[in-house]
Design a protein around this motif. Structure first.
Motif, PDB file in Angstrom:
ATOM      1  N   ALA A   1      -6.956  -0.095  -3.135  1.00  0.00           N
ATOM      2  CA  ALA A   1      -7.898   0.855  -2.535  1.00  0.00           C
ATOM      3  C   ALA A   1      -7.157   2.074  -1.996  1.00  0.00           C
ATOM      4  CB  ALA A   1      -8.688   0.176  -1.423  1.00  0.00           C
ATOM      5  N   ALA A   2      -5.989   1.868  -1.395  1.00  0.00           N
ATOM      6  CA  ALA A   2      -5.205   2.994  -0.880  1.00  0.00           C
ATOM      7  C   ALA A   2      -4.760   3.890  -2.027  1.00  0.00           C
ATOM      8  CB  ALA A   2      -3.991   2.471  -0.101  1.00  0.00           C
TER       9      ALA A   2
ATOM     10  N   PHE B   1      -3.388   7.824   3.449  1.00  0.00           N
ATOM     11  CA  PHE B   1      -4.167   7.007   2.518  1.00  0.00           C
ATOM     12  C   PHE B   1      -4.036   5.512   2.788  1.00  0.00           C
ATOM     13  CE2 PHE B   1      -3.230  10.943   0.126  1.00  0.00           C
ATOM     14  CZ  PHE B   1      -4.528  11.385  -0.013  1.00  0.00           C
ATOM     15  N   VAL B   2      -2.979   5.123   3.485  1.00  0.00           N
ATOM     16  CA  VAL B   2      -2.775   3.706   3.782  1.00  0.00           C
ATOM     17  C   VAL B   2      -3.648   3.267   4.944  1.00  0.00           C
ATOM     18  CG1 VAL B   2      -1.096   2.036   4.658  1.00  0.00           C
ATOM     19  CG2 VAL B   2      -0.458   3.606   2.825  1.00  0.00           C
ATOM     20  N   GLN B   3      -3.764   4.120   5.945  1.00  0.00           N
ATOM     21  CA  GLN B   3      -4.514   3.748   7.146  1.00  0.00           C
ATOM     22  C   GLN B   3      -5.985   3.473   6.816  1.00  0.00           C
ATOM     23  OE1 GLN B   3      -3.815   7.055   9.748  1.00  0.00           O
ATOM     24  NE2 GLN B   3      -1.705   6.440  10.233  1.00  0.00           N
TER      25      GLN B   3
ATOM     26  N   SER C   1      -7.138  -2.535   0.812  1.00  0.00           N
ATOM     27  CA  SER C   1      -6.136  -3.196  -0.034  1.00  0.00           C
ATOM     28  C   SER C   1      -5.185  -2.141  -0.577  1.00  0.00           C
ATOM     29  CB  SER C   1      -6.813  -3.906  -1.204  1.00  0.00           C
ATOM     30  OG  SER C   1      -7.417  -2.966  -2.074  1.00  0.00           O
TER      31      SER C   1
ATOM     32  N   THR D   1      -6.171   4.181  -4.983  1.00  0.00           N
ATOM     33  CA  THR D   1      -7.357   4.839  -5.553  1.00  0.00           C
ATOM     34  C   THR D   1      -7.763   6.040  -4.715  1.00  0.00           C
ATOM     35  OG1 THR D   1      -8.134   2.767  -6.535  1.00  0.00           O
ATOM     36  CG2 THR D   1      -9.757   4.516  -6.233  1.00  0.00           C
ATOM     37  N   ALA D   2      -7.687   5.904  -3.393  1.00  0.00           N
ATOM     38  CA  ALA D   2      -8.017   7.028  -2.516  1.00  0.00           C
ATOM     39  C   ALA D   2      -7.057   8.193  -2.752  1.00  0.00           C
ATOM     40  CB  ALA D   2      -7.968   6.581  -1.057  1.00  0.00           C
TER      41      ALA D   2
ATOM     42  N   ALA E   1      -7.239   1.460   4.665  1.00  0.00           N
ATOM     43  CA  ALA E   1      -7.533   1.009   3.300  1.00  0.00           C
ATOM     44  C   ALA E   1      -7.664  -0.516   3.279  1.00  0.00           C
ATOM     45  CB  ALA E   1      -6.444   1.455   2.335  1.00  0.00           C
TER      46      ALA E   1
ATOM     47  N   VAL F   1       0.868   4.143  -2.973  1.00  0.00           N
ATOM     48  CA  VAL F   1       0.487   5.517  -2.620  1.00  0.00           C
ATOM     49  C   VAL F   1       1.650   6.473  -2.869  1.00  0.00           C
ATOM     50  CG1 VAL F   1      -0.130   7.050  -0.710  1.00  0.00           C
ATOM     51  CG2 VAL F   1      -1.311   4.862  -0.982  1.00  0.00           C
TER      52      VAL F   1
ATOM     53  N   SER G   1       0.834  -1.204   0.000  1.00  0.00           N
ATOM     54  CA  SER G   1       0.000   0.000   0.000  1.00  0.00           C
ATOM     55  C   SER G   1       0.864   1.248   0.000  1.00  0.00           C
ATOM     56  CB  SER G   1      -0.916   0.007   1.229  1.00  0.00           C
ATOM     57  OG  SER G   1      -1.842  -1.062   1.183  1.00  0.00           O
TER      58      SER G   1
END
Length: 424
Positions: free
Chosen positions: A39-40, A30-32, A36, A42-43, A34, A11, A7
């Motif tokens: 997903a991190a 963004f990792v916290q 997957s 994408t955020a 998430a 990111v 992740s």
């Protein structure tokens, strides 16, 4: 292809490409939580796309002062909320490059930066129209003072070759016709007022890219925008900047079609690029530009110690070869391996050593591993075994003989000069 990696690695990649550089706080954000790595990432992409133009900072309140304008812009680039809008403002500065070495009028250059900032994620057609009568550009490419009796061809040529349709898609006759159509402007150097002088302007017809008529700025801009090569050429340059490789002709054509169907809105094009599989899988595949390296290095060195000056001098960018408003030529700064040359490492090494004396010690993660802490501070989550071994050997070499701050300086300086940190 499915993007793989931790992740943190995904990111950090997103922030290297869509901001100017990552910093540890933003990666963790963004990792916290998430679900997957994808997903991190994408955020982080969602955040970058949502960022708006940053306001003018107090340091920019005196654009007539070169230091103030420079520090204001670099402060924007370093800001923790600088996202894709700031990145694209910088991209367009390289695309529509102008130099203070020739212009020397700081308010004029400042106004041009604001033009780029206004349209950075807006409409490309509006941006080209603004650039075509931008006082700084008119001075830089000699359209100011160009007359029908002595038309200057510089802007007409670069409008086609560098800004819109690309090389090989126009003739010398088109350059001459464009120069005639664009002649007749005067620019007051002190007030930046642009005036069209009818007596010095085109009075008859020309043929420009197949269009015949009594053409002026609007008609010339309309004609280059209507050209079938404009969409793929501009889309390809943005793709190269964000993905790190040049698109195939087929990919450039597809992106050009998206660009044209969106009526040259920049955001849909950029979103199509950064939400593609190739964006996340194309990691560490191009050199970091000097401005990117500098912002990332300053982020890694911070926070500074309370007893040290927290201001960061951006003039090192001149030594690194990418000072704002000082491109090497009208084509801007190349995205090439020249940024991996030995002279870059000499300047970077001197800078990191000078800045390291002001940094706070590394806060080691659980387990007390200072090497892991140094890599996290530098947002490096994909490093070779060789780099890891050098960092560990560097720490061991002074273990027991140096305090934590000295070891931290050594590790951070070594990490900033690693091959991985030189890549975006």
């Amino acid at each position: 292809m499915v993007a793989t990696g931790s992740s943190e690695a995904l990111v950090a990649h997103v922030l290297r490409r869509l901001a100017i550089a990552p910093d540890p706080g933003r990666v963790a954000r963004f990792v916290q939580g998430a679900a997957s790595p994808k997903a991190a990432a994408t955020a982080a992409i969602d955040w970058a796309l949502s960022t708006a133009a940053r306001p003018i900072l107090p340091a920019q309140a005196r654009p007539d002062k070169w230091d103030a304008a420079l520090i204001g812009w670099t402060d924007n680039l370093r800001s923790s909320d600088a996202g894709l809008h700031e990145r694209m403002t910088w991209f367009w500065h390289g695309h529509f490059a102008t130099s203070s070495d020739k212009i020397g009028n700081q308010p004029m250059l400042h106004a041009q930066q604001q033009l780029l900032r206004t349209h950075a994620m807006g409409n490309f057609a509006a941006l080209v129209r603004g650039i075509a009568t931008d006082p700084a550009m008119m001075f830089y490419l000699d359209m100011a003072g160009s007359t029908i009796e002595a038309p200057n061809e510089n802007f007409a040529r670069e409008l086609m070759e560098l800004y819109t349709i690309g090389p090989g898609n126009y003739t010398e006759a088109d350059v001459k016709a464009g120069a005639l159509a664009l002649a007749g402007f005067e620019v007051d150097y002190n007030t930046a007022k642009v005036t069209k002088k009818p007596e010095r302007s085109l009075g008859g017809e020309v043929v420009f890219l197949g269009r015949r008529g009594r053409l002026g700025v609007d008609e010339v801009v309309d004609t280059v925008l209507a050209h079938e090569a404009t969409g793929p050429f501009v889309a390809g340059k943005i793709y190269h900047h964000l993905v790190g490789v040049r698109p195939t002709p087929e990919r450039a054509a597809a992106l050009g079609a998206i660009f044209r169907s969106a009526k040259f809105e920049i955001r849909p094009l950029v979103e199509a690029i950064v939400r593609s599989d190739e964006f996340l899988t194309s990691r560490l595949n191009r050199p970091r530009l000097p401005i990117e390296w500098w912002v990332a290095a300053v982020n890694a060195m911070q926070p500074f110690r309370a007893d040290q000056d927290t201001n960061v001098n951006p003039w090192i960018l001149n030594d690194l070869g990418q000072m704002p408003h000082r491109p090497p030529n009208a084509a801007g700064w190349p995205l090439s391996t020249r940024w991996l040359a030995s002279d870059q490492y000499v300047s970077r090494a001197a800078y990191t050593r000078s800045l390291s004396w002001r940094m706070q010690p590394i806060v080691a993660p659980a387990g007390g591993d200072l090497v892991a802490g140094a890599l996290a501070r530098c947002c490096l989550y994909e490093v070779s075994g060789r780099t890891m071994n050098i960092l560990r050997e560097s720490a061991l070499a002074v273990a027991g003989n140096a305090d934590e701050l000295t070891i931290s300086r050594r590790l951070i300086t070594t990490a900033l000069l690693s091959p991985e940190f030189s890549l975006a």
